[in-house]
Design a protein around this motif. Structure first.
Motif, short mmCIF file in Angstrom:
data_model
loop_
_atom_site.label_atom_id
_atom_site.label_comp_id
_atom_site.label_asym_id
_atom_site.label_seq_id
_atom_site.Cartn_x
_atom_site.Cartn_y
_atom_site.Cartn_z
N GLU A 127 0.29 -0.98 -0.12
CA GLU A 127 0.15 0.14 0.04
C GLU A 127 1.00 1.69 0.78
O GLU A 127 1.99 0.97 0.22
CB GLU A 127 -0.56 0.48 1.02
N HIS A 144 -4.53 2.97 6.98
CA HIS A 144 -2.93 1.73 6.84
C HIS A 144 -2.69 1.09 7.60
O HIS A 144 -2.52 -0.01 8.65
CB HIS A 144 -2.56 1.68 5.82
N GLU A 192 4.53 4.24 2.46
CA GLU A 192 4.41 2.82 2.33
C GLU A 192 4.17 1.95 3.17
O GLU A 192 4.73 2.27 4.04
CB GLU A 192 4.26 2.46 0.81
#
Length: 409
Positions: A127, A144, A192
């Protein structure tokens, strides 16, 4: 050989361009005074049409390069470092010359563009999101969770990478803005999710969106972690029958096919993780040869120097190897042994481990302050054997011997 404009800031004493190219006098070399220090005779004899620039990464260098290219009527533009990939593409566009174009160079330099294209083609990626303002990072963490990795979108060698594991790390990252070499501006940063698994690299030559030849290796340590924690790093070429070999070569082919192609052959360096499910997860890919000792490892295994091969191909010269090898010549691996803190006192005797070649990279008596960049090392170790397990064992024995017999005073 065509007339070529070449961007290179690598020292001529360490990267002998005059030996790599068939007709170096056909090259218009854009370089720095530091890069030719100690090689002034080589510069005059082999590269009479050179330009020396003090601010190599500045915009003025591109103006100097274009003026020289027009003066000598160059046919091709080449580069030897990742930082020059995009500027070489821009100059090709200005002059209407063939080679890797801006779209391709951008995809291989900008990790957000790269991952968007790879994901759209079905390649697994973590991600991720662009970070153009503080809210982008905070929104990503809300969605996330932690930990995450923040990195420059066009960075190399793990420079500027930050691991954010708790809220205080986010605050610390924002507070480093004033001292950051990469500006906190739109288009410069990304975030990320932290990936897990064994870290690997794949190196080789690509052309027209396909792999000409490649081989994967498993890292023995992460590059960013090495700088942060003063660790060793290295890699071991995978065996032909290792399941990861096929998986990683397949990923490399898929990623190269997904990104805008370049018509001339280029070296590439891909990094990826493999978790328990055996499926690779893309970290990044670059359209240049791997740094540090990755190229030396490939040379020992396949008799191909990827940096040399990639440059020659950009200059219109033929490839040495045009087919995929079935296997490396032998199992091969290497490690970079980190510099410590203090005055370097190396071992008094040669390394006794069989099948091992140890080379000092710092002089005895040098004052060191730990690992300062990804390829920084006090010494390098190469090991060869019949199997990867034997290579790993020899490297471990060599590191144990080194740690027992090296002092930092």
């Amino acid at each position: 050989m065509p007339t070529v404009l070449l961007f290179s800031r690598q020292p001529l004493t360490g990267r002998p361009l005059q030996q790599w190219l068939d007709h170096p006098r056909n090259v218009v070399l854009i370089t720095t005074p530091k890069a030719v220090d100690g090689a002034e005779g080589v510069l005059a004899a082999s590269f009479p049409h050179h330009r020396l620039v003090d601010d190599y990464h500045g915009w003025a260098t591109e103006e100097v390069a274009e003026a020289a290219a027009r003066e000598y009527g160059v046919d091709l533009v080449a580069s030897t470092s990742e930082s020059d990939v995009l500027r070489a593409a821009r100059l090709r566009a200005r002059l209407g010359l063939p080679g890797q174009d801006v779209a391709s160079a951008t995809a291989y330099r900008d990790k957000v563009v790269m991952k968007e294209l790879a994901r759209a083609a079905g390649v697994r990626v973590p991600e991720f999101a662009a970070v153009d303002c503080p809210r982008d990072l905070l929104d990503f963490v809300d969605a996330h969770g932690l930990p995450v990795v923040v990195k420059p979108r066009s960075g190399a060698g793990a420079e500027g990478v930050a691991f954010l594991r708790e809220p205080a790390d986010i605050t610390a990252f924002f507070a480093r803005e004033r001292g950051s070499e990469v500006p906190y501006l739109p288009g410069q940063w990304m975030v990320e999710s932290l990936a897990h698994g064994d870290f690997h690299h794949v190196d080789g030559i690509m052309r027209d969106g396909r792999i000409v030849h490649s081989w994967p290796a498993r890292y023995t340590g992460g590059l960013a972690e090495r700088v942060r924690e003063n660790l060793h790093t290295g890699s071991i070429l995978l065996a032909p029958d290792d399941p990861a070999t096929h998986a990683l070569q397949g990923m490399a082919a898929d990623v190269v096919a997904a990104l805008p192609p370049a018509p001339h052959p280029l070296a590439f360096h891909l990094e990826a993780w493999i978790g328990p499910d055996g499926v690779p997860l893309l970290c990044e890919i670059a359209s240049r040869a791997g740094g540090s000792l990755v190229g030396d490892q490939y040379l020992r295994a396949f008799d191909v120097h990827l940096a040399r091969e990639g440059l020659r191909a950009q200059c219109g010269l033929p490839l040495t190897l045009t087919t995929q090898p079935a296997a490396p010549s032998r199992a091969i691996g290497h490690v970079l042994l980190p510099p410590g803190h203090g005055v370097f006192v190396p071992p008094a005797e040669p390394c006794p481990v069989p099948g091992v070649e140890l080379t000092l990279m710092r002089e005895a008596g040098a004052h060191c302050q730990g690992v300062e960049y990804a390829a920084d090392a006090a010494a390098s170790v190469f090991a060869e054997a019949d199997t990867t397990d034997a290579v790993e064992s020899r490297l471990a024995d060599a590191m144990e011997w080194w740690n027992r017999h090296t002092r930092w005073e």
